[in-house]
Design a protein around this motif. Structure first.
Motif, PDB file in Angstrom:
ATOM      1  N   GLU A  94       5.593  -9.371  11.941  1.00  0.00           N
ATOM      2  CA  GLU A  94       6.156  -8.538  13.005  1.00  0.00           C
ATOM      3  C   GLU A  94       6.100  -7.061  12.620  1.00  0.00           C
ATOM      4  OE1 GLU A  94      10.031  -8.715  16.005  1.00  0.00           O
ATOM      5  OE2 GLU A  94       9.862 -10.111  14.316  1.00  0.00           O
ATOM      6  N   PHE A  95       6.344  -6.750  11.354  1.00  0.00           N
ATOM      7  CA  PHE A  95       6.230  -5.359  10.921  1.00  0.00           C
ATOM      8  C   PHE A  95       4.797  -4.837  11.146  1.00  0.00           C
ATOM      9  CE2 PHE A  95      10.012  -5.809   7.923  1.00  0.00           C
ATOM     10  CZ  PHE A  95      10.776  -4.853   8.569  1.00  0.00           C
ATOM     11  N   LYS A  96       3.820  -5.705  10.961  1.00  0.00           N
ATOM     12  CA  LYS A  96       2.418  -5.279  11.124  1.00  0.00           C
ATOM     13  C   LYS A  96       2.123  -4.841  12.549  1.00  0.00           C
ATOM     14  CE  LYS A  96       0.778  -8.656   7.716  1.00  0.00           C
ATOM     15  NZ  LYS A  96      -0.055  -9.873   7.545  1.00  0.00           N
ATOM     16  N   GLU A  97       2.866  -5.377  13.515  1.00  0.00           N
ATOM     17  CA  GLU A  97       2.625  -5.025  14.902  1.00  0.00           C
ATOM     18  C   GLU A  97       2.895  -3.553  15.193  1.00  0.00           C
ATOM     19  OE1 GLU A  97       4.945  -7.670  17.278  1.00  0.00           O
ATOM     20  OE2 GLU A  97       4.033  -9.488  16.438  1.00  0.00           O
ATOM     21  N   TYR A  98       3.620  -2.900  14.289  1.00  0.00           N
ATOM     22  CA  TYR A  98       3.948  -1.486  14.476  1.00  0.00           C
ATOM     23  C   TYR A  98       2.994  -0.575  13.691  1.00  0.00           C
ATOM     24  CZ  TYR A  98       8.212  -3.285  16.563  1.00  0.00           C
ATOM     25  OH  TYR A  98       9.110  -3.945  17.374  1.00  0.00           O
ATOM     26  N   ALA A  99       2.001  -1.165  13.063  1.00  0.00           N
ATOM     27  CA  ALA A  99       1.061  -0.375  12.253  1.00  0.00           C
ATOM     28  C   ALA A  99       0.153   0.480  13.135  1.00  0.00           C
ATOM     29  CB  ALA A  99       0.227  -1.301  11.377  1.00  0.00           C
ATOM     30  N   LEU A 138      -0.910  -3.399   6.049  1.00  0.00           N
ATOM     31  CA  LEU A 138      -0.427  -3.252   7.422  1.00  0.00           C
ATOM     32  C   LEU A 138       1.098  -3.316   7.480  1.00  0.00           C
ATOM     33  CD1 LEU A 138      -2.988  -5.329   9.534  1.00  0.00           C
ATOM     34  CD2 LEU A 138      -2.728  -2.832   9.423  1.00  0.00           C
ATOM     35  N   ILE A 139       1.718  -4.050   6.560  1.00  0.00           N
ATOM     36  CA  ILE A 139       3.187  -4.071   6.509  1.00  0.00           C
ATOM     37  C   ILE A 139       3.703  -2.676   6.163  1.00  0.00           C
ATOM     38  CG2 ILE A 139       5.205  -4.981   5.297  1.00  0.00           C
ATOM     39  CD1 ILE A 139       3.696  -7.594   4.895  1.00  0.00           C
ATOM     40  N   GLY A 140       3.110  -2.063   5.160  1.00  0.00           N
ATOM     41  CA  GLY A 140       3.516  -0.712   4.783  1.00  0.00           C
ATOM     42  C   GLY A 140       3.334   0.283   5.921  1.00  0.00           C
ATOM     43  N   LYS A 141       2.211   0.187   6.611  1.00  0.00           N
ATOM     44  CA  LYS A 141       1.951   1.106   7.730  1.00  0.00           C
ATOM     45  C   LYS A 141       2.955   0.891   8.853  1.00  0.00           C
ATOM     46  CE  LYS A 141      -3.037   1.577   6.896  1.00  0.00           C
ATOM     47  NZ  LYS A 141      -4.404   1.301   7.426  1.00  0.00           N
ATOM     48  N   GLY A 200       0.785  -1.224   0.000  1.00  0.00           N
ATOM     49  CA  GLY A 200       0.000   0.000   0.000  1.00  0.00           C
ATOM     50  C   GLY A 200       0.817   1.275   0.000  1.00  0.00           C
ATOM     51  N   LEU A 201       2.119   1.174  -0.273  1.00  0.00           N
ATOM     52  CA  LEU A 201       2.981   2.349  -0.328  1.00  0.00           C
ATOM     53  C   LEU A 201       3.151   2.782  -1.777  1.00  0.00           C
ATOM     54  CD1 LEU A 201       5.785   1.138   2.130  1.00  0.00           C
ATOM     55  CD2 LEU A 201       3.886   2.688   2.650  1.00  0.00           C
ATOM     56  N   PRO A 202       3.059   4.064  -2.079  1.00  0.00           N
ATOM     57  CA  PRO A 202       3.289   4.518  -3.456  1.00  0.00           C
ATOM     58  C   PRO A 202       4.665   4.041  -3.915  1.00  0.00           C
ATOM     59  CG  PRO A 202       3.460   6.352  -1.911  1.00  0.00           C
ATOM     60  CD  PRO A 202       2.901   5.198  -1.148  1.00  0.00           C
ATOM     61  N   THR A 203       4.739   3.582  -5.152  1.00  0.00           N
ATOM     62  CA  THR A 203       5.880   2.777  -5.573  1.00  0.00           C
ATOM     63  C   THR A 203       6.602   3.363  -6.780  1.00  0.00           C
ATOM     64  OG1 THR A 203       4.799   0.779  -4.725  1.00  0.00           O
ATOM     65  CG2 THR A 203       6.534   0.463  -6.356  1.00  0.00           C
ATOM     66  N   VAL A 204       7.932   3.289  -6.743  1.00  0.00           N
ATOM     67  CA  VAL A 204       8.784   3.618  -7.880  1.00  0.00           C
ATOM     68  C   VAL A 204       9.525   2.354  -8.277  1.00  0.00           C
ATOM     69  CG1 VAL A 204      10.780   4.922  -8.688  1.00  0.00           C
ATOM     70  CG2 VAL A 204       9.062   6.038  -7.244  1.00  0.00           C
ATOM     71  N   ILE A 205       9.492   2.031  -9.573  1.00  0.00           N
ATOM     72  CA  ILE A 205      10.129   0.822 -10.083  1.00  0.00           C
ATOM     73  C   ILE A 205      11.194   1.211 -11.098  1.00  0.00           C
ATOM     74  CG2 ILE A 205       9.747  -1.442 -11.138  1.00  0.00           C
ATOM     75  CD1 ILE A 205       6.638  -0.700 -10.612  1.00  0.00           C
ATOM     76  N   TYR A 206      12.432   0.829 -10.831  1.00  0.00           N
ATOM     77  CA  TYR A 206      13.519   1.052 -11.774  1.00  0.00           C
ATOM     78  C   TYR A 206      13.592  -0.100 -12.758  1.00  0.00           C
ATOM     79  CZ  TYR A 206      15.642   5.147  -9.585  1.00  0.00           C
ATOM     80  OH  TYR A 206      15.888   6.409  -9.132  1.00  0.00           O
ATOM     81  N   CYS A 207      13.860   0.217 -14.017  1.00  0.00           N
ATOM     82  CA  CYS A 207      14.027  -0.789 -15.061  1.00  0.00           C
ATOM     83  C   CYS A 207      14.846  -0.160 -16.184  1.00  0.00           C
ATOM     84  CB  CYS A 207      12.667  -1.269 -15.592  1.00  0.00           C
ATOM     85  SG  CYS A 207      11.676   0.040 -16.360  1.00  0.00           S
ATOM     86  N   ASP A 208      15.231  -0.987 -17.151  1.00  0.00           N
ATOM     87  CA  ASP A 208      15.944  -0.433 -18.294  1.00  0.00           C
ATOM     88  C   ASP A 208      15.009  -0.317 -19.492  1.00  0.00           C
ATOM     89  OD1 ASP A 208      15.715  -3.038 -19.192  1.00  0.00           O
ATOM     90  OD2 ASP A 208      17.818  -3.532 -18.863  1.00  0.00           O
ATOM     91  N   LYS A 209      15.557   0.122 -20.608  1.00  0.00           N
ATOM     92  CA  LYS A 209      14.734   0.378 -21.798  1.00  0.00           C
ATOM     93  C   LYS A 209      14.036  -0.885 -22.284  1.00  0.00           C
ATOM     94  CE  LYS A 209      14.975   2.389 -26.446  1.00  0.00           C
ATOM     95  NZ  LYS A 209      15.876   3.025 -27.466  1.00  0.00           N
ATOM     96  N   GLN A 210      14.741  -2.015 -22.275  1.00  0.00           N
ATOM     97  CA  GLN A 210      14.141  -3.248 -22.772  1.00  0.00           C
ATOM     98  C   GLN A 210      13.060  -3.775 -21.827  1.00  0.00           C
ATOM     99  OE1 GLN A 210      16.504  -6.757 -23.044  1.00  0.00           O
ATOM    100  NE2 GLN A 210      17.016  -6.808 -20.875  1.00  0.00           N
ATOM    101  N   GLY A 211      13.185  -3.473 -20.561  1.00  0.00           N
ATOM    102  CA  GLY A 211      12.204  -3.971 -19.594  1.00  0.00           C
ATOM    103  C   GLY A 211      10.986  -3.091 -19.446  1.00  0.00           C
ATOM    104  N   TYR A 212      11.099  -1.831 -19.852  1.00  0.00           N
ATOM    105  CA  TYR A 212      10.019  -0.874 -19.631  1.00  0.00           C
ATOM    106  C   TYR A 212       8.671  -1.333 -20.195  1.00  0.00           C
ATOM    107  CZ  TYR A 212       7.413   3.497 -19.512  1.00  0.00           C
ATOM    108  OH  TYR A 212       6.449   4.441 -19.292  1.00  0.00           O
TER     109      TYR A 212
END
Length: 335
Positions: A330-335, A187-190, A39-51
């Motif tokens: 475990e990360f969710k416990e901090y949400a 919840l992991i993202g939070k 649920g976090l806004p995402t940036v994905i790196y790739c190259d020209k062939q993968g785009y």
């Protein structure tokens, strides 16, 4: 939330200049879908062939109604300021390893040939990707999180909890919110977002450092010389994992000052007192001077009997051993 998630999806040829696993971009899509569900806004790196492949995939995620934002950034994998040093070191190790393999094959015809399938430049660019995205800041967030695109594969994460096979396609019903047993939820993202807000630097730590001991010694000496640590203070035996790294930009200056010097130190090592290395050994050394927040575990393999990739240890009592996949809950416990 105030965190941007960053990842990279690349094809890199094992026999090419940069090395790699020879896995096409689509190998990672099944796992990436789990990460996208943080649920976090995402940036994905790739190259020209993968785009084009990535564009079709995120369009598909939009089509099936996954509620998130994405931005694709084209960047050729070799466009890195330390490419020359990393490639030079890589070539030294390959030449030496091939020569050693030939010696062994003369004594034992069944000795397998030399094989190495990792792209070190991609590993070292992870933190630089985070720094670049922080400068662009397309979603106006305060924090930045790197997650390896393939980290939810079922070799580490049980299929019954949402783990996936790399290079496969799973129906949307395997994923959150359709699959209530899938552990990869917002919840992991939070939880990670809250942890970065509080601690500024967040990661995951494995109980066993598996890197070349000559590298460990090199970095211990570096810590003693550059940061005045004693021999005992500079000793490290835990491995910081490069697959999940959360950071606030206020940490960048000190971190990259350390990282770049350590990278050059390791690149200058020579066979036989060296080996291939990634970002993780440098992170592990940096942890000695910046003791950031970590969730810890002891075993990479999952422990769910009957699930794909289960490793059977027989009658050994392993109830006290924490597996990697448990850090997600475990990360969710901090949400």
């Amino acid at each position: 939330m105030s965190t941007t998630l960053v990842t990279g999806i690349y094809y890199s040829d094992r026999e090419g200049e940069l090395g790699g696993r020879c896995w096409r971009e689509q190998y990672y899509f099944s796992s990436f879908q789990n990460i996208y569900n943080f649920g976090l806004p995402t940036v994905i790196y790739c190259d020209k062939q993968g785009y084009p492949k990535l564009k079709r995939w995120v369009d598909y995620l939009d089509y099936i109604g996954v509620p998130n934002k994405h931005k694709l950034i084209q960047s050729e994998l070799g466009d890195f300021k330390y490419k020359k040093q990393i490639i030079a070191h890589r070539k030294k190790v390959i030449r030496w390893s091939k020569a050693e393999t030939k010696k062994k094959q003369k004594e034992n015809p069944d000795e397998p040939g030399f094989f190495h399938a990792r792209c070190e430049i991609l590993c070292h660019r992870k933190m630089y990707f985070l720094k670049e995205v922080a400068k662009l800041n397309p979603y106006d967030t305060e924090n930045f999180l790197w997650v390896d695109s393939g980290v939810t594969h079922w070799g580490l994460n049980p299929f019954s909890r949402g783990g996936v096979e790399i290079n496969n396609f799973f129906n949307k019903k395997h994923y959150y919110p359709h699959n209530k047993k899938n552990m990869y939820t917002p919840l992991i993202g939070k939880g990670i977002d809250n942890l970065i807000n509080e601690h500024k630097f967040v990661g995951v730590k494995h109980g066993n450092l598996w890197y070349n001991q000559h590298h460990v010694k090199t970095l211990q000496q570096f810590l003693q010389k550059e940061y005045n640590l004693s021999e005992s203070e500079s000793s490290f035996s835990k491995q910081l994992v490069g697959g999940v790294i959360g950071i606030h930009p206020s940490e960048f200056k000190a971190f990259f000052k350390f990282y770049e010097k350590a990278l050059i130190e390791l690149c200058n090592t020579k066979p036989p007192n060296t080996d291939f290395f990634t970002e993780e050994i440098i992170l592990s050394a940096y942890y000695k001077i910046r003791n950031w927040f970590t969730l810890d575990f002891e075993e990479w393999n999952h422990d769910v009997k009957g699930d794909p990739s289960f490793v059977d240890f027989g009658n050994e009592d392993r109830s006290h051993i924490k597996c990697f996949y448990k850090v997600w809950d475990e990360f969710k416990e901090y949400a």
